[in-house]
Scaffold this motif. Sequence first.
Motif, PDB file in Angstrom:
ATOM      1  N   THR A  78       0.844  -1.202   0.000  1.00 54.99           N
ATOM      2  CA  THR A  78       0.000   0.000   0.000  1.00 54.99           C
ATOM      3  C   THR A  78       0.872   1.242   0.000  1.00 54.99           C
ATOM      4  O   THR A  78       0.633   2.191  -0.753  1.00 54.99           O
ATOM      5  CB  THR A  78      -0.917   0.011   1.238  1.00 54.99           C
ATOM      6  OG1 THR A  78      -1.588  -1.247   1.316  1.00 54.99           O
ATOM      7  CG2 THR A  78      -1.940   1.124   1.160  1.00 54.99           C
ATOM      8  N   VAL A  79       1.912   1.234   0.832  1.00 55.71           N
ATOM      9  CA  VAL A  79       2.840   2.370   0.862  1.00 55.71           C
ATOM     10  C   VAL A  79       3.489   2.551  -0.513  1.00 55.71           C
ATOM     11  O   VAL A  79       3.657   3.675  -0.996  1.00 55.71           O
ATOM     12  CB  VAL A  79       3.918   2.161   1.943  1.00 55.71           C
ATOM     13  CG1 VAL A  79       4.923   3.303   1.928  1.00 55.71           C
ATOM     14  CG2 VAL A  79       3.273   2.050   3.316  1.00 55.71           C
TER      15      VAL A  79
ATOM     16  N   PHE B  13       8.273   3.990   6.229  1.00 53.34           N
ATOM     17  CA  PHE B  13       7.092   4.848   6.089  1.00 53.34           C
ATOM     18  C   PHE B  13       5.857   4.172   6.680  1.00 53.34           C
ATOM     19  O   PHE B  13       4.995   4.837   7.262  1.00 53.34           O
ATOM     20  CB  PHE B  13       6.863   5.219   4.621  1.00 53.34           C
ATOM     21  CG  PHE B  13       7.745   6.331   4.161  1.00 53.34           C
ATOM     22  CD1 PHE B  13       7.557   7.611   4.657  1.00 53.34           C
ATOM     23  CD2 PHE B  13       8.769   6.106   3.261  1.00 53.34           C
ATOM     24  CE1 PHE B  13       8.382   8.656   4.257  1.00 53.34           C
ATOM     25  CE2 PHE B  13       9.596   7.137   2.845  1.00 53.34           C
ATOM     26  CZ  PHE B  13       9.401   8.417   3.350  1.00 53.34           C
ATOM     27  N   LEU B  14       5.781   2.834   6.538  1.00 53.32           N
ATOM     28  CA  LEU B  14       4.642   2.099   7.110  1.00 53.32           C
ATOM     29  C   LEU B  14       4.651   2.211   8.638  1.00 53.32           C
ATOM     30  O   LEU B  14       3.611   2.475   9.254  1.00 53.32           O
ATOM     31  CB  LEU B  14       4.705   0.635   6.678  1.00 53.32           C
ATOM     32  CG  LEU B  14       3.570  -0.267   7.146  1.00 53.32           C
ATOM     33  CD1 LEU B  14       2.237   0.251   6.618  1.00 53.32           C
ATOM     34  CD2 LEU B  14       3.785  -1.698   6.680  1.00 53.32           C
ATOM     35  N   LEU B  26      -6.741   8.258  14.799  1.00 51.79           N
ATOM     36  CA  LEU B  26      -7.574   8.432  13.605  1.00 51.79           C
ATOM     37  C   LEU B  26      -7.998   7.065  13.061  1.00 51.79           C
ATOM     38  O   LEU B  26      -7.207   6.119  13.096  1.00 51.79           O
ATOM     39  CB  LEU B  26      -6.797   9.183  12.519  1.00 51.79           C
ATOM     40  CG  LEU B  26      -6.603  10.681  12.712  1.00 51.79           C
ATOM     41  CD1 LEU B  26      -5.685  11.221  11.622  1.00 51.79           C
ATOM     42  CD2 LEU B  26      -7.948  11.398  12.666  1.00 51.79           C
ATOM     43  N   PRO B  27      -9.249   6.942  12.553  1.00 47.88           N
ATOM     44  CA  PRO B  27      -9.689   5.652  12.007  1.00 47.88           C
ATOM     45  C   PRO B  27      -9.191   5.446  10.581  1.00 47.88           C
ATOM     46  O   PRO B  27      -9.941   5.088   9.687  1.00 47.88           O
ATOM     47  CB  PRO B  27     -11.219   5.764  12.066  1.00 47.88           C
ATOM     48  CG  PRO B  27     -11.495   7.212  11.917  1.00 47.88           C
ATOM     49  CD  PRO B  27     -10.320   7.946  12.507  1.00 47.88           C
ATOM     50  N   VAL B  28      -7.918   5.723  10.317  1.00 44.89           N
ATOM     51  CA  VAL B  28      -7.335   5.593   8.990  1.00 44.89           C
ATOM     52  C   VAL B  28      -6.280   4.499   9.075  1.00 44.89           C
ATOM     53  O   VAL B  28      -5.687   4.297  10.137  1.00 44.89           O
ATOM     54  CB  VAL B  28      -6.700   6.929   8.545  1.00 44.89           C
ATOM     55  CG1 VAL B  28      -6.205   6.857   7.128  1.00 44.89           C
ATOM     56  CG2 VAL B  28      -7.700   8.056   8.687  1.00 44.89           C
ATOM     57  N   SER B  29      -6.040   3.774   7.962  1.00 45.36           N
ATOM     58  CA  SER B  29      -5.066   2.686   8.046  1.00 45.36           C
ATOM     59  C   SER B  29      -3.646   3.225   7.945  1.00 45.36           C
ATOM     60  O   SER B  29      -3.383   4.237   7.287  1.00 45.36           O
ATOM     61  CB  SER B  29      -5.311   1.664   6.944  1.00 45.36           C
ATOM     62  OG  SER B  29      -4.664   2.052   5.774  1.00 45.36           O
ATOM     63  N   GLY B  31      -1.224   1.976   6.356  1.00 42.75           N
ATOM     64  CA  GLY B  31      -0.740   1.888   4.990  1.00 42.75           C
ATOM     65  C   GLY B  31      -1.023   3.156   4.195  1.00 42.75           C
ATOM     66  O   GLY B  31      -0.156   3.653   3.466  1.00 42.75           O
ATOM     67  N   VAL B  32      -2.245   3.682   4.344  1.00 44.38           N
ATOM     68  CA  VAL B  32      -2.614   4.876   3.580  1.00 44.38           C
ATOM     69  C   VAL B  32      -1.843   6.093   4.086  1.00 44.38           C
ATOM     70  O   VAL B  32      -1.387   6.928   3.288  1.00 44.38           O
ATOM     71  CB  VAL B  32      -4.136   5.101   3.625  1.00 44.38           C
ATOM     72  CG1 VAL B  32      -4.498   6.471   3.082  1.00 44.38           C
ATOM     73  CG2 VAL B  32      -4.832   4.027   2.817  1.00 44.38           C
ATOM     74  N   GLY B  34       1.106   5.947   5.386  1.00 49.29           N
ATOM     75  CA  GLY B  34       2.446   5.712   4.855  1.00 49.29           C
ATOM     76  C   GLY B  34       2.554   6.101   3.394  1.00 49.29           C
ATOM     77  O   GLY B  34       3.541   6.694   2.962  1.00 49.29           O
ATOM     78  N   LEU B  35       1.497   5.774   2.629  1.00 59.24           N
ATOM     79  CA  LEU B  35       1.440   6.123   1.203  1.00 59.24           C
ATOM     80  C   LEU B  35       1.542   7.642   1.036  1.00 59.24           C
ATOM     81  O   LEU B  35       2.331   8.138   0.228  1.00 59.24           O
ATOM     82  CB  LEU B  35       0.119   5.608   0.633  1.00 59.24           C
ATOM     83  CG  LEU B  35      -0.252   5.710  -0.851  1.00 59.24           C
ATOM     84  CD1 LEU B  35      -1.407   4.762  -1.136  1.00 59.24           C
ATOM     85  CD2 LEU B  35      -0.628   7.090  -1.280  1.00 59.24           C
ATOM     86  N   LEU B  36       0.742   8.375   1.828  1.00 57.93           N
ATOM     87  CA  LEU B  36       0.746   9.841   1.717  1.00 57.93           C
ATOM     88  C   LEU B  36       2.090  10.422   2.148  1.00 57.93           C
ATOM     89  O   LEU B  36       2.608  11.352   1.528  1.00 57.93           O
ATOM     90  CB  LEU B  36      -0.395  10.432   2.554  1.00 57.93           C
ATOM     91  CG  LEU B  36      -1.795  10.061   2.057  1.00 57.93           C
ATOM     92  CD1 LEU B  36      -2.859  10.556   3.025  1.00 57.93           C
ATOM     93  CD2 LEU B  36      -2.034  10.648   0.669  1.00 57.93           C
TER      94      LEU B  36
END
Lengths: 236, 123
Positions: A78-79, B13-14, B26-29, B31-32, B34-36
Motif C-alpha cells: 500500500t505504501v 514509512f509504514l 484516527l480511524p485511517v489505516s 498503509g494509507v 504511509g502512502l501519503l
Amino acid sequence: MTALLDHLLATPLLAIALTLAAHAAGTRLLKALGAPAWCPPILAAALLLAGVLALLSIDYADYRRGAAWLMLLLGPATVALGLPLHQQMPRIIALWRPLLACLPVAVLLAAAYAVGIAWWLGAPPEILAALAPKSVTAPIALGINAQIGGPVSLMMGGLLITGVATVGFVSLGARLLGIHDERIIGLALGLNGHALGTVRAFEIGPVAGAFASLGMSLTGILSALFLPLAWRLVGA
Amino acid sequence: MPVLRGFLWLLGFLLLGETLVTLTGLPVSAGVVGLLLLTTWLRLHGGGLGDIAAAAQPLIAVLALLIMPGVVGAFFILDALEGQWTAILAALIGGTLLSVMTTLALMRRLMGEASAPGEEAPP
C-alpha cells in the motif's frame, strides 16, 4: 491423509504455495480464454483456490492463518502505491480543481446508493452499517466498521463483491459512454473498487494505475472521516 | 541491494504511519498514511527514489496475489448473509453500477476528455 494435511498446515508454506499456484493457474487460464475484461484474473484464481480448499477439506480459517504471511506484505505494498502517485503528480496537480469538486460527491454517492437501495428493500440498520464502507479499501473499512458497527464478515464480503462488480461495470460503462481517457477510467476504478479496481487499473496502464491509487486513497480517507460522522447525524 | 534498501524505506514509512495512527487515534489505516507520507517525501525530493522504485514496482505487480486470500473468503461467507441476500446483493451490485456510471459521467463532465491520453511520456 488428515494427519499429513494437519502436519503440512502447521506452517504457512502450504497456504502460500496454494495461493501462488492458484494465481499462476488463474492467470494462464484467463490468457487461454482471451482475457475477458469483465472477469479479472484474480476472480478466476480465487475460484480455483476456493475449489481446491473445499476439495482438500481445508478450513478457510486454517488457510487464512497461513496466508496471513502473504497478506502481511499488503502494508508495504500500500505504501508502495505512493510511487506511481508521485510520478503522476504533474497530471494530478493540473486537475486539482475538478478533482476537488468531484471526489467528495463521488465518495458520498458510492456509499449512499448502496445504503439507499438496501434501506428501500427493508434491510435492518446493522446490515446498512456493514454495506456503507463497501468502496473503501479493507484496512480502512475495518476501522470504519469498528466505529459504525455491523457484521465484519458481511462487510468484507461486500467489499469483494463491490470490487469485482466495479471492474466489470467500469469497462462496460467506459464502452457505453465512449470514454478512453485512462485518467477517468483509473479514477472510477480506484474510487469505487478499492484495491481490486486499482489492480485492474495497473493492468490497463501506469496512468490509470496512478489515478486509481489516488481515487482509492482519497476514498479511504474521506470515508473514514465522513461515514462515522454521517452515521451519527442520521442517528442509526 | 537496491531492492532491500527500498523495502526498508517502505517499511520505515509504514511504521511511521502506524505510529501516527496510534498516537492520533484516527480511524485511517497505517498503509494509507504511509502512502501519503511517501508521496510527500518524494515530492520534497527527499531522496532514495531509485531504491524505492526497485522495491515498489515488483510489490505493485504482485498486489493482485496479495489480496487473493481475502477474495477467497468471499466464497465462505454465504451463511453470513442472514436471509437478507436479495437486499444485500441488489444494494451492492445496483449501487456499484449506479456509482460507477455517476463517477464516469461526472469526471468526464468536469475533467474533459484528454485529447490524446498517454501522449506525453510519464516522468
